[in-house]
Design a protein around this motif. Structure first.
Motif, PDB file in Angstrom:
ATOM      1  N   UNK A  64       0.833  -1.197   0.000  1.00  9.29           N
ATOM      2  CA  UNK A  64       0.000   0.000   0.000  1.00  9.29           C
ATOM      3  C   UNK A  64       0.870   1.250   0.000  1.00  9.29           C
ATOM      4  N   UNK A  65       0.615   2.122  -0.966  1.00 11.59           N
ATOM      5  CA  UNK A  65       1.239   3.440  -0.985  1.00 11.59           C
ATOM      6  C   UNK A  65       0.136   4.473  -1.104  1.00 11.59           C
ATOM      7  N   UNK A  66       0.307   5.576  -0.408  1.00 12.73           N
ATOM      8  CA  UNK A  66      -0.726   6.601  -0.347  1.00 12.73           C
ATOM      9  C   UNK A  66      -0.129   7.963  -0.653  1.00 12.73           C
ATOM     10  N   UNK A  67      -0.941   8.816  -1.221  1.00  8.98           N
ATOM     11  CA  UNK A  67      -0.553  10.208  -1.437  1.00  8.98           C
ATOM     12  C   UNK A  67      -1.515  11.115  -0.668  1.00  8.98           C
ATOM     13  N   UNK A  68      -0.911  12.028   0.113  1.00 11.77           N
ATOM     14  CA  UNK A  68      -1.669  12.972   0.919  1.00 11.77           C
ATOM     15  C   UNK A  68      -1.337  14.397   0.503  1.00 11.77           C
ATOM     16  N   UNK A  69      -2.254  15.290   0.785  1.00 13.74           N
ATOM     17  CA  UNK A  69      -2.021  16.708   0.614  1.00 13.74           C
ATOM     18  C   UNK A  69      -2.212  17.399   1.956  1.00 13.74           C
ATOM     19  N   UNK A  70      -1.319  18.328   2.251  1.00 17.05           N
ATOM     20  CA  UNK A  70      -1.449  19.123   3.473  1.00 17.05           C
ATOM     21  C   UNK A  70      -1.416  20.580   3.060  1.00 17.05           C
ATOM     22  N   UNK A  71      -2.597  21.186   3.035  1.00 18.50           N
ATOM     23  CA  UNK A  71      -2.677  22.592   2.667  1.00 18.50           C
ATOM     24  C   UNK A  71      -2.176  23.448   3.818  1.00 18.50           C
TER      25      UNK A  71
ATOM     26  N   UNK B 196      -5.208   9.756  -2.777  1.00 18.39           N
ATOM     27  CA  UNK B 196      -5.465   8.489  -3.453  1.00 18.39           C
ATOM     28  C   UNK B 196      -4.577   7.401  -2.882  1.00 18.39           C
ATOM     29  N   UNK B 197      -4.991   6.182  -3.133  1.00 18.85           N
ATOM     30  CA  UNK B 197      -4.193   5.001  -2.820  1.00 18.85           C
ATOM     31  C   UNK B 197      -3.610   4.482  -4.118  1.00 18.85           C
TER      32      UNK B 197
ATOM     33  N   UNK C  37       6.612  -2.332  -6.714  1.00 17.33           N
ATOM     34  CA  UNK C  37       6.259  -2.307  -5.297  1.00 17.33           C
ATOM     35  C   UNK C  37       7.117  -1.362  -4.466  1.00 17.33           C
ATOM     36  N   UNK C  38       8.040  -0.643  -5.095  1.00 16.36           N
ATOM     37  CA  UNK C  38       8.901   0.261  -4.335  1.00 16.36           C
ATOM     38  C   UNK C  38       8.833   1.709  -4.815  1.00 16.36           C
ATOM     39  N   UNK C  39       7.998   1.996  -5.785  1.00 14.00           N
ATOM     40  CA  UNK C  39       8.056   3.321  -6.414  1.00 14.00           C
ATOM     41  C   UNK C  39       6.672   3.789  -6.829  1.00 14.00           C
ATOM     42  N   UNK C  40       6.450   5.111  -6.702  1.00 11.43           N
ATOM     43  CA  UNK C  40       5.209   5.712  -7.173  1.00 11.43           C
ATOM     44  C   UNK C  40       5.477   7.167  -7.523  1.00 11.43           C
ATOM     45  N   UNK C  41       4.687   7.691  -8.430  1.00 15.57           N
ATOM     46  CA  UNK C  41       4.744   9.116  -8.724  1.00 15.57           C
ATOM     47  C   UNK C  41       3.349   9.712  -8.650  1.00 15.57           C
TER      48      UNK C  41
ATOM     49  N   UNK D 272      -1.723  20.976 -14.569  1.00 19.60           N
ATOM     50  CA  UNK D 272      -2.370  22.261 -14.829  1.00 19.60           C
ATOM     51  C   UNK D 272      -2.528  23.053 -13.527  1.00 19.60           C
ATOM     52  N   UNK D 273      -1.408  23.325 -12.901  1.00 23.39           N
ATOM     53  CA  UNK D 273      -1.430  23.863 -11.546  1.00 23.39           C
ATOM     54  C   UNK D 273      -1.985  25.284 -11.456  1.00 23.39           C
ATOM     55  N   UNK D 274      -2.615  25.549 -10.340  1.00 24.00           N
ATOM     56  CA  UNK D 274      -3.084  26.882  -9.988  1.00 24.00           C
ATOM     57  C   UNK D 274      -2.581  27.187  -8.580  1.00 24.00           C
ATOM     58  N   UNK D 275      -2.632  28.440  -8.162  1.00 28.03           N
ATOM     59  CA  UNK D 275      -2.152  28.767  -6.806  1.00 28.03           C
ATOM     60  C   UNK D 275      -2.833  27.946  -5.704  1.00 28.03           C
ATOM     61  N   UNK D 276      -4.070  27.508  -5.949  1.00 28.41           N
ATOM     62  CA  UNK D 276      -4.773  26.707  -4.950  1.00 28.41           C
ATOM     63  C   UNK D 276      -4.120  25.339  -4.726  1.00 28.41           C
ATOM     64  N   UNK D 277      -3.262  24.935  -5.627  1.00 30.31           N
ATOM     65  CA  UNK D 277      -2.550  23.662  -5.469  1.00 30.31           C
ATOM     66  C   UNK D 277      -1.309  23.795  -4.589  1.00 30.31           C
ATOM     67  N   UNK D 278      -1.008  24.989  -4.155  1.00 31.73           N
ATOM     68  CA  UNK D 278       0.142  25.192  -3.267  1.00 31.73           C
ATOM     69  C   UNK D 278      -0.111  24.454  -1.957  1.00 31.73           C
ATOM     70  N   UNK D 279       0.711  23.474  -1.692  1.00 29.70           N
ATOM     71  CA  UNK D 279       0.524  22.597  -0.537  1.00 29.70           C
ATOM     72  C   UNK D 279       1.804  21.810  -0.311  1.00 29.70           C
ATOM     73  N   UNK D 280       1.783  21.021   0.743  1.00 32.28           N
ATOM     74  CA  UNK D 280       2.791  19.984   0.908  1.00 32.28           C
ATOM     75  C   UNK D 280       2.144  18.677   0.465  1.00 32.28           C
ATOM     76  N   UNK D 281       2.844  17.940  -0.371  1.00 32.73           N
ATOM     77  CA  UNK D 281       2.350  16.643  -0.834  1.00 32.73           C
ATOM     78  C   UNK D 281       3.234  15.562  -0.206  1.00 32.73           C
ATOM     79  N   UNK D 282       2.591  14.592   0.419  1.00 29.81           N
ATOM     80  CA  UNK D 282       3.328  13.570   1.146  1.00 29.81           C
ATOM     81  C   UNK D 282       2.983  12.186   0.629  1.00 29.81           C
TER      82      UNK D 282
END
Lengths: 110, 112
Positions: B31-38, B47-48, B73-77, B82-92
């Motif tokens: 299991x790999x997960x992507x989080x956003x922290x605004x 997403x998973x 099983x060891x890598x994800x991207x 199409x970024x906008x200023x609202x996408x400014x965050x930390x992505x984990x």
């Protein structure tokens, strides 16, 4: 949806104990966690507790769980300035997807 | 526990461009997960990432905006498109272990 709530700020003096509280609403929560986030860094897992436990101690950290009230707390004994960070409470049913609280910013004053 | 390398650690991007964030784990994980922290907020699961199949997105997140790859099983991207200023965050990036999720150090994205 299900919520995890925690107070946003806590300030303590160096050497005192800190208690950070968290409440959650999902009665199916099986795993409960405390994470620490220092400025500019990712999340560090501090400790976790299973829902069938009511206490877990790890050095200066004590986690208390009141499952009936869905209340989780993290006590840090002898708080140091290096403990200043944001502490996140989180819960999960399956130890995979997790729901986080908003984080409590702990400030330790010398 | 698993060690996660995430890069870039930070970037400043122009509006309308895309950024791909890489997550490398030192062991095979299911299991790999992507989080956003605004800014000033908690973590929200984007997403998973499933190996060998499409990612599973949470409500409010779509594949066209956040395409994810999981070639092994060891890598994800994660791509922020199409970024906008609202996408400014930390992505984990995060991986599931038997002792709770382990997180990468995050990618601090600023969109100007």
């Amino acid at each position: 949806g299900e919520d995890v709530e925690q107070s946003l700020f806590l300030s303590v003096r160096e050497g005192d104990s800190s208690v950070i509280n968290c409440t959650y609403t999902d009665s199916s929560s099986t795993y409960l966690y405390w994470y620490k986030q220092e400025p500019g860094a990712g999340l560090q897992l501090l400790t976790y507790i299973f829902s069938n436990m009511d206490m877990k101690q790890d050095q200066r950290l004590t986690v208390l769980l009141n499952k009936k009230d869905k209340h989780l707390s993290l006590r840090i004994a002898d708080t140091q300035t290096g403990d200043s960070a944001i502490y996140f409470c989180a819960e999960s049913i399956n130890n995979n997807d997790m729901r986080f609280g908003a984080g409590t910013r702990l400030t330790v004053k010398p | 526990s698993a060690v996660i390398s995430q890069k870039p650690s930070r970037d400043i991007c122009q509006r309308g461009t895309s950024l791909t964030i890489q997550c490398q784990v030192d062991s095979q994980v299911t299991m790999m997960f992507w989080y956003r922290q605004q800014p000033g907020q908690s973590l929200t699961l984007i997403a998973t990432a499933n190996q060998g199949s499409e990612a599973t997105y949470e409500s409010g997140f779509v594949i066209d905006k956040f395409p994810i790859s999981r070639p092994n099983l060891t890598f994800s991207t994660l791509t922020v498109s199409n970024m906008s200023p609202e996408d400014s965050s930390i992505y984990l990036c995060s991986v599931g272990t038997s002792r709770g999720n382990t997180f990468g150090s995050g990618t601090r994205l600023t969109v100007v």
